[in-house]
Design a protein around this motif. Structure first.
Motif, mmCIF file in Angstrom:
data_model
loop_
_atom_site.group_PDB
_atom_site.id
_atom_site.type_symbol
_atom_site.label_atom_id
_atom_site.label_comp_id
_atom_site.label_asym_id
_atom_site.label_seq_id
_atom_site.Cartn_x
_atom_site.Cartn_y
_atom_site.Cartn_z
ATOM 1 N N GLU A 134 0.823 -1.204 0.000
ATOM 2 C CA GLU A 134 0.000 0.000 0.000
ATOM 3 C C GLU A 134 0.864 1.264 0.000
ATOM 4 N N LEU A 135 1.938 1.226 0.772
ATOM 5 C CA LEU A 135 2.824 2.378 0.807
ATOM 6 C C LEU A 135 3.545 2.559 -0.523
ATOM 7 N N GLN A 136 3.929 1.452 -1.149
ATOM 8 C CA GLN A 136 4.596 1.552 -2.446
ATOM 9 C C GLN A 136 3.659 2.185 -3.478
ATOM 10 N N ALA A 137 2.381 1.805 -3.420
ATOM 11 C CA ALA A 137 1.399 2.394 -4.329
ATOM 12 C C ALA A 137 1.210 3.876 -4.038
ATOM 13 N N LEU A 138 1.210 4.242 -2.763
ATOM 14 C CA LEU A 138 1.072 5.643 -2.380
ATOM 15 C C LEU A 138 2.253 6.469 -2.873
ATOM 16 N N ILE A 139 3.453 5.923 -2.766
ATOM 17 C CA ILE A 139 4.661 6.620 -3.218
ATOM 18 C C ILE A 139 4.573 6.917 -4.718
ATOM 19 N N GLU A 140 4.137 5.923 -5.481
ATOM 20 C CA GLU A 140 4.020 6.106 -6.928
ATOM 21 C C GLU A 140 2.922 7.102 -7.271
ATOM 22 N N GLU A 141 1.787 6.986 -6.592
ATOM 23 C CA GLU A 141 0.632 7.837 -6.890
ATOM 24 C C GLU A 141 0.916 9.311 -6.608
ATOM 25 N N GLU A 142 1.629 9.592 -5.520
ATOM 26 C CA GLU A 142 1.823 10.977 -5.100
ATOM 27 C C GLU A 142 3.189 11.545 -5.493
ATOM 28 N N GLY A 143 3.972 10.762 -6.195
ATOM 29 C CA GLY A 143 5.262 11.268 -6.652
ATOM 30 C C GLY A 143 6.244 11.529 -5.536
ATOM 31 N N ILE A 144 6.187 10.713 -4.515
ATOM 32 C CA ILE A 144 7.096 10.861 -3.377
ATOM 33 C C ILE A 144 8.501 10.457 -3.810
ATOM 34 N N THR A 145 9.478 11.259 -3.451
ATOM 35 C CA THR A 145 10.852 11.015 -3.901
ATOM 36 C C THR A 145 11.730 10.327 -2.868
ATOM 37 N N THR A 146 11.282 10.305 -1.599
ATOM 38 C CA THR A 146 12.174 9.893 -0.521
ATOM 39 C C THR A 146 11.411 9.138 0.558
ATOM 40 N N VAL A 147 11.988 8.055 1.029
ATOM 41 C CA VAL A 147 11.508 7.361 2.221
ATOM 42 C C VAL A 147 12.501 7.649 3.339
ATOM 43 N N PHE A 148 11.996 8.051 4.486
ATOM 44 C CA PHE A 148 12.863 8.481 5.571
ATOM 45 C C PHE A 148 13.087 7.382 6.603
ATOM 46 N N SER A 149 14.357 7.093 6.848
ATOM 47 C CA SER A 149 14.720 6.325 8.029
ATOM 48 C C SER A 149 15.007 7.337 9.137
ATOM 49 N N LEU B 199 11.793 -0.621 1.442
ATOM 50 C CA LEU B 199 10.653 0.020 0.778
ATOM 51 C C LEU B 199 11.131 0.968 -0.308
ATOM 52 N N ALA B 200 12.148 1.758 -0.028
ATOM 53 C CA ALA B 200 12.666 2.708 -1.015
ATOM 54 C C ALA B 200 13.204 1.984 -2.242
ATOM 55 N N ASP B 201 13.934 0.889 -2.021
ATOM 56 C CA ASP B 201 14.469 0.120 -3.146
ATOM 57 C C ASP B 201 13.339 -0.445 -4.004
ATOM 58 N N ASP B 202 12.317 -0.995 -3.360
ATOM 59 C CA ASP B 202 11.190 -1.574 -4.098
ATOM 60 C C ASP B 202 10.429 -0.510 -4.887
ATOM 61 N N ALA B 203 10.362 0.721 -4.301
ATOM 62 C CA ALA B 203 9.611 1.792 -4.958
ATOM 63 C C ALA B 203 10.481 2.595 -5.921
ATOM 64 N N GLY B 204 11.793 2.362 -5.905
ATOM 65 C CA GLY B 204 12.696 3.083 -6.798
ATOM 66 C C GLY B 204 12.884 4.544 -6.426
ATOM 67 N N VAL B 205 12.902 4.830 -5.115
ATOM 68 C CA VAL B 205 13.100 6.210 -4.660
ATOM 69 C C VAL B 205 14.301 6.278 -3.719
ATOM 70 N N ASP B 206 14.641 7.475 -3.302
ATOM 71 C CA ASP B 206 15.795 7.692 -2.442
ATOM 72 C C ASP B 206 15.437 7.474 -0.971
ATOM 73 N N THR B 207 16.466 7.414 -0.150
ATOM 74 C CA THR B 207 16.273 7.427 1.297
ATOM 75 C C THR B 207 17.037 8.612 1.884
ATOM 76 N N ALA B 208 16.550 9.077 3.009
ATOM 77 C CA ALA B 208 17.234 10.125 3.767
ATOM 78 C C ALA B 208 16.918 9.889 5.235
ATOM 79 N N VAL B 209 17.623 10.589 6.101
ATOM 80 C CA VAL B 209 17.458 10.394 7.542
ATOM 81 C C VAL B 209 16.817 11.625 8.169
ATOM 82 N N LEU B 210 15.757 11.395 8.934
ATOM 83 C CA LEU B 210 15.197 12.423 9.794
ATOM 84 C C LEU B 210 15.596 12.096 11.225
ATOM 85 N N ASP B 211 16.016 13.092 11.954
ATOM 86 C CA ASP B 211 16.385 12.871 13.349
ATOM 87 C C ASP B 211 15.127 12.945 14.204
ATOM 88 N N THR B 212 14.881 11.924 14.995
ATOM 89 C CA THR B 212 13.721 11.939 15.877
ATOM 90 C C THR B 212 13.889 12.931 17.027
#
Length: 328
Positions: A258-273, A285-298
């Motif tokens: 579902e998240l992979q479909a959402l990423i494609e539908e909304e043009g999301i470029t990054t999944v955050f760890s 998830l990022a690899d499967d969706a073909g997008v980048d990853t970046a880090v957000l600090d909690t």
């Protein structure tokens, strides 16, 4: 040497000990028990507020060691002693069970539960959207419910303890800490309240930076590893988490799809760890969706890499990361 001569120094020592105890009680700065010079903070955001407000008047000790995952905290003998002896223990009820238990069983000084003063939001709602993009949120509401179904460990209806993602709530906590410290050390009340005012000014400035920095973005949906950034929805963002509430929870294949479909539908470029937790699930998830990853600090704690940072700098770094990923 006679027995009576041996008793004389022993009695004198006892008198000195009792006198010292009496002196400590008289100098207790308003507390019936506890160390009047120490505030025990359960995790970094609370430590930051306590240090800013207490200034040089009291010492602040963090119960969560740098690099430690606050949710999984266990207290050793030293940390339990800190809870026992502190003039003030600052914690967030239900976030760290070990701290809650130690507070209930051992604390002898004052206790301030941040959850009781900052108006926590439920995980499910996050309706405190001061600057929300209402139309986009209405369109995404159905997708949000679908994506959350199947997330193991995502307990709807519970209150979200990650309030420090909202600088204004941090300022509210600062005011409450100042009031409580003023009761403990009355002669320094003006100092505490002046420090809290300075902290509020910094935090309101940070809040305004988020308002303007996220006002015009290509997309407002943000996919993170776990549900730790919901309070950012006040700036118009729409947060989706992979693992739900618990950073260690494993998402189901259906949730990932579902998240992979959402990423494609909304043009999301990054999944955050996130800092402090493994990036493995986010990377998958990022690899499967073909997008980048970046880090957000909690901003739950400092690490070796962020030892020279503080709450304000970490939040500003997160803002820059969000702006780049979401085209703001």
């Amino acid at each position: 040497m006679s027995r009576s001569r041996l008793l004389v120094p022993a009695l004198a020592t006892s008198v000195l000990v009792l006198s010292a105890c009496g002196a400590l009680t008289e100098d207790d700065a308003g507390t019936a028990s506890g160390d009047a010079r120490t505030v025990a903070a359960a995790l970094y955001p609370l430590e930051y507020v306590a240090e800013r407000v207490a200034g040089d008047v009291l010492d602040v000790e963090n119960l969560t060691a740098p690099g430690g995952e606050p949710h999984d905290l266990t207290l050793d003998v030293r940390e339990t002693a800190l809870v026992t002896d502190a003039a003030l223990v600052l914690h967030v009820d239900s976030l760290q069970p070990a701290v809650d238990e130690a507070v209930e069983e051992n604390a002898t000084g004052e206790v301030l539960d941040a959850a009781s003063v900052v108006d926590l939001l439920p995980f499910e709602g996050h309706e405190d959207h001061d600057h929300a993009h209402e139309e986009e949120e209405a369109e995404g509401e159905a997708a949000e419910e679908e994506a959350h179904e199947g997330h193991e460990g995502h307990d709807h209806g519970e209150m979200d303890p990650h309030f420090w993602q909202d600088p204004v709530r941090m300022a509210t906590l600062g005011d409450a800490v100042a009031d409580r410290l003023a009761e403990i050390v009355p002669e320094e009340a003006d100092t505490f309240r002046a420090n809290a005012e300075a902290l509020r000014a910094d935090l309101e400035q940070l809040d305004e930076e988020y308002v303007t920095g996220l006002a015009d973005c290509a997309t407002y949906t943000v996919v993170t590893n776990h549900d730790a950034f919901g309070y950012l929805e006040k700036y118009g963002l729409h947060l989706e988490s992979i693992a739900g509430i618990s950073p260690d929870a494993e998402p189901t294949p259906a949730a990932l799809a579902e998240l992979q479909a959402l990423i494609e539908e909304e043009g999301i470029t990054t999944v955050f760890s996130e800092s402090l937790v493994s990036p493995k699930t986010a990377q998958t998830l990022a690899d499967d969706a073909g997008v980048d990853t970046a880090v957000l600090d909690t901003v739950e704690g400092l690490t070796d890499e962020t030892a020279d940072e503080d709450y304000l700098s970490l939040m500003r770094a997160n803002l820059a990361t969000l702006q780049e990923a979401n085209g703001c």
